[in-house]
Scaffold this motif. Structure first.
Motif, PDB file in Angstrom:
ATOM      1  N   LYS A 215       0.844  -1.203   0.000  1.00  0.00           N
ATOM      2  CA  LYS A 215       0.000   0.000   0.000  1.00  0.00           C
ATOM      3  C   LYS A 215       0.881   1.257   0.000  1.00  0.00           C
TER       4      LYS A 215
ATOM      5  N   TYR B  19       2.464   1.632  -3.450  1.00  0.00           N
ATOM      6  CA  TYR B  19       1.489   2.074  -4.453  1.00  0.00           C
ATOM      7  C   TYR B  19       1.221   3.572  -4.311  1.00  0.00           C
ATOM      8  N   GLU B  20       1.067   4.022  -3.066  1.00  0.00           N
ATOM      9  CA  GLU B  20       0.785   5.442  -2.829  1.00  0.00           C
ATOM     10  C   GLU B  20       1.957   6.325  -3.254  1.00  0.00           C
TER      11      GLU B  20
ATOM     12  N   LEU C  40       4.534   0.778  -7.449  1.00  0.00           N
ATOM     13  CA  LEU C  40       3.975  -0.505  -7.887  1.00  0.00           C
ATOM     14  C   LEU C  40       3.400  -0.292  -9.282  1.00  0.00           C
ATOM     15  N   THR C  41       4.213  -0.519 -10.277  1.00  0.00           N
ATOM     16  CA  THR C  41       3.837  -0.198 -11.650  1.00  0.00           C
ATOM     17  C   THR C  41       4.157  -1.360 -12.575  1.00  0.00           C
TER      18      THR C  41
ATOM     19  N   LYS D 128       2.035  -4.175 -11.056  1.00  0.00           N
ATOM     20  CA  LYS D 128       0.902  -3.369 -10.608  1.00  0.00           C
ATOM     21  C   LYS D 128      -0.272  -4.288 -10.232  1.00  0.00           C
TER      22      LYS D 128
ATOM     23  N   ILE E 173      -6.196  -2.392  -6.677  1.00  0.00           N
ATOM     24  CA  ILE E 173      -6.151  -0.927  -6.693  1.00  0.00           C
ATOM     25  C   ILE E 173      -7.383  -0.290  -6.048  1.00  0.00           C
TER      26      ILE E 173
ATOM     27  N   LEU F 206      -6.641  -0.364  -2.408  1.00  0.00           N
ATOM     28  CA  LEU F 206      -5.524   0.503  -2.054  1.00  0.00           C
ATOM     29  C   LEU F 206      -5.951   1.967  -2.064  1.00  0.00           C
TER      30      LEU F 206
END
Length: 451
Positions: A260, A263-264, A268-269, A273, A278, A281
């Protein structure tokens, strides 16, 4: 309510706990065949406990059909031995059978992947989602239930929400001795290879009987009820609260928190990803988003993250997938003050304490007599005497009285296993290692043999 169709011939599911699970109504078979219910095959009943008890691979699906089967047997017993006459609410009105069996079957349909760990991180509520699955016009389950009547989905949901007007039906599914608990104790004991949960289900079902305000148990069957309470106590201590299972849940929790965070921060791509995660998240998910998730989806993302450039995520994923649990020590209010020192030593050893340490407490009430002033009062277990008088279980059972109202469990501090078993690739200076051991030994945080 439309006429409920029976199957031309009973369908049976072969089950290791109940032998045969009998399906006699078309609506029950249709519910089992919905996509929402079939999803439960892909969610483990005991989450990370399979890392401790390797046989615990059973699913929410198998538990749910087991709860249905116990409820079906209770309804059969009540209809045969305690049928209501002239509209009396004292005994069993068999018109309640279908709503009870549907609620039993569907009571866990809202569980997410890895159940309670996922729920704590993403602030979901499996009971609320269960009710939404039942009442949303977009689900197959709702479509099947509406074939009974337009009001039927709400009726089934109200049983799960404990607002259904007939307390007999509610207590059958949710009380201190209900079809849900009886199935999971027997099933979890079977699959974990333990004997703690093996109580006499046949005897308990035999001595159950309805009365105006719910369900009671005949006095001559009290010892079977006592055995159930003790079995539940043992299962929580030996299985559900096992330190290794809790350690794996801590790693899973930290892993998802790290994902998390990354991703923020846009890390996380690409192929790593987590597309299906998502909405969670971002805390903006729909019921459809939720139903796309199961244990396998999360495990797939974990596998992809084995090669992530972030050292912490990559390491936590490896610890989870390859079963390298954290170690733990029990602590008390007297020794709690030592934890900051332990965290400091762990940080000096190179571990981020935000991701490699945790405090986890697990407590359970084996049995609790009804207290209307409590925040969540429990439905007490009633023993019915031959003259019809009711006695609360702990007032007539010395065994239950001894554990009634007493929380059991512990608080534990979790930390990397390298702190007690240093590996060759860990640059942990000998004085630092010895300092950590000193806290475990000399300050009586725990018996060092347990870590």
């Amino acid at each position: 309510m439309s006429e409920i169709s029976l199957l031309p011939r009973d369908k049976v599911l072969r089950d290791p706990v109940h032998n045969y699970i009998h399906v006699t109504y078309q609506v029950i078979l249709d519910l089992i065949n919905t996509s929402e219910f079939q999803r439960l095959r892909r969610i483990k009943q005991l989450g990370a406990s399979s890392y401790t008890f390797h046989g615990a691979e059973h699913s929410r699906f198998t538990h749910s059909v087991g709860v249905y089967e116990i409820t079906r047997q209770i309804c059969d017993n009540f209809a045969r031995n305690y049928p209501s006459t002239n509209g009396s609410t004292e005994l069993w009105d068999d018109h309640e059978r279908l709503v009870a069996m549907c609620a039993a079957l569907l009571h866990d349909i809202g569980h997410g992947p890895y159940s309670h760990t996922f729920e704590h991180i993403f602030n979901t509520d499996h009971e609320a989602i269960t009710r939404e699955i039942l009442t949303s016009p977009d689900t197959e389950v709702n479509h099947v239930l509406r074939q009974v009547s337009p009001e039927f989905p709400e009726e089934v949901a109200s049983v799960i929400g404990k607002t259904y007007p007939n307390p007999q039906v509610v207590q059958m599914i949710s009380s201190q001795i209900d079809a849900d608990r009886m199935d999971y104790l027997l099933r979890d004991a079977y699959h974990t290879g333990t004997k703690y949960g093996m109580f006499d289900l046949t005897r308990i079902l035999r001595v159950m009987r309805p009365y105006r305000n719910g369900i009671a148990f005949e006095a001559n069957g009290m010892h079977a009820v006592e055995d159930y309470i003790v079995c539940r106590f043992q299962m929580y201590q030996q299985v559900y609260f096992h330190p290794v299972s809790r350690a794996m849940e801590v790693i899973l929790n930290k892993l998802l928190h790290r994902a998390k965070f990354l991703y923020e921060h846009g890390q996380l791509t690409g192929d790593q990803k987590p597309t299906l995660l998502i909405p969670f998240l971002e805390n903006d998910f729909t019921l459809s988003d939720y139903l796309h998730l199961d244990d396998g989806v999360l495990t797939t993302y974990f596998t992809l993250w084995r090669d992530h450039p972030d050292d912490i995520l990559r390491d936590l994923v490896s610890r989870f997938l390859d079963r390298r649990p954290l170690k733990s020590v029990r602590f008390t209010p007297e020794t709690r003050s030592l934890i900051p020192e332990l965290k400091q030593i762990i940080e000096e050893a190179g571990f981020n304490p935000d991701y490699y340490t945790a405090i986890n407490d697990s407590y359970d009430l084996p049995y609790d007599a009804y207290d209307p002033s409590s925040k969540e009062p429990k439905t007490q277990i009633e023993i019915i005497e031959q003259d019809g008088t009711l006695e609360e279980l702990s007032t007539v059972s010395p065994i239950v009285a001894a554990i009634s109202g007493k929380s059991t469990g512990d608080e534990r501090f979790f930390f990397p296993r390298e702190m007690v078993k240093p590996t060759s690739d860990l640059q942990l200076f000998e004085p630092l290692y010895e300092k950590f051991q000193k806290y475990l030994r000399n300050d009586s945080l725990i018996n060092p043999h347990e870590v």
